[in-house]
Design an enzyme around this catalytic site. Sequence first.
Site: not given
Length: 486
Positions: A174-175, A177, A227-228, A249-250, A283, A388
């Site tokens: 799922k990429p 959006s 993602g975040s 992996e954030l 990241c 971040e």
Amino acid sequence: MAQMYLNGEWADAVSGGTREVKNPCDNSTIDTVPAGDEADAQAAVDSARAASQSWAATAPDERANILHAGIAAVKEQMKDLAVLLTKEQGKPFMESMGEINHFLHGMEFYAGMASKIRGSQVPLPPSMNPNSYGVIMKQPVGVCVGIIPWNFPITLMGTKVGPALIAGNPIIIKPASSTPLTTLKIIGLLNEAGLPPGVLNCVTGSGGTLGTALITHPDVRRVALTGSSETGKKVMELAGPDFKRITLELGGSDPMIVCPDADINKAVSGCMIGRFWNAGQACLAVKRLYLFDEIYDEFLEKLVAKVSRYQVGSGMEKAEKPHIRMGPLHTAAQREEIEAQLADAVAGGANVVLGGKRPQDNALADGHFFEPAVVTGVPEDSKLATEEVFGPVLPVFKVGDLDEGIAKANNSQWGLGASIWTNDMKRANRAAREVQSGMLWINQLHFGYDEMPFGGIKASGTGHEHGPEALEYYLEPKSVVFGGLD
Ligand code: NAD
């Protein structure tokens, strides 16, 4: 209109809904994609589940051959794919080529590992049976889901597809959006190279609806999110009740410490690329710079001279030398967040040495451009130091010695990467042991190698991608005891 790919076919959303994909450079519409929801998640999982047994039984060499053929097909279309990536993501064409190259390298790494996966044989104590022994088999986990962010949509899709397929699992991607287009094209090419239907699927839609439906589907056994940290918490909550295998992996706020004995010119270059590649939307970007007192002025001067060479503009046009192209930020919201973080630091007394505003040029007014900034005097409790910062703004801090540098580097909720720049082995060794991060670079640019495990600690996540280590998350060890042999 672009379509999703599932069960070996291109498809619209069951609902017929669509969503526009915009170019961050001028806000024009590039294409539309299906707005998938729960019904599409169900269809994708059904197709993956149906493919899982026969894919698990496919010979490793056969899996590798199909992947190699897919890699060749992507290579052939690389330039067109890089143009599309620049259009939907915003990064300069040269960076898009770099990203697709990195993806191909990672896929080749895993294709090469297909026939190297192995379990082990274990001697057992004779008390129960003098002739028994154990075997640890490695079996595919089953249906996997990979959820991808928009900053490096292609490499981060590859870090999930490569190990999943090679380990014998089907996967649904799922990429984000806002960056589905290049991903869909590449998924199509990999499938056309000979993957059986259902083994590699790609569905498009929002994280909240489609993503949630995929993660909570009872037939999904493994979820890999990049993602975040905020999304990471949600994914952990959603996957937890069914004990799914997850890796997260954030976000990060990588510190870079520069000691007085470092090669300053190399460190300045490492810092510049480390902070400003992909308009700072990485990241493992350098997000906090700690300079020893003795070199602070010299370093800052050289850094500002280099950063002032950046020229914001369309990623499809090269900047004239000595300028270096920087594309727009990916979304309007992303730019607003950076502006708010910078304003917060300035309100606390920070000094913007360079950049930090929208360009004046009217021709750029429809894009999300932002001039790269270097900031000093940043309060340590400001958003710029604690959150971040996912854009081209670099806070610079002064430290008296390594104790202070390490303490400040560690005074953060994040723990993704970090670097130290020194030629003193004792200092390097201390940083390697004491800096709290999943990765540490010594005199080297922050970069995720396909060969090395990559993952964060603290709020930066859990589990690893890259390297043979990533395969562990796509394989279940099964302990089998062979008794009755006498
Ligand atoms: P994001 O968390 O907003 O979105 C990432 C993906 O998660 C998207 O596909 C999104 O649709 C999906 N998603 C969002 N909410 C969801 C939910 N409730 N359920 C399921 N899926 C959901 O992140 P982003 O803004 O696309 O990317 C930037 C972030 O990613 C930054 O924090 C960055 O540091 C991080 N990142 C981390 C790494 C790493 O390897 N550690 C690499 C790149 C980016």
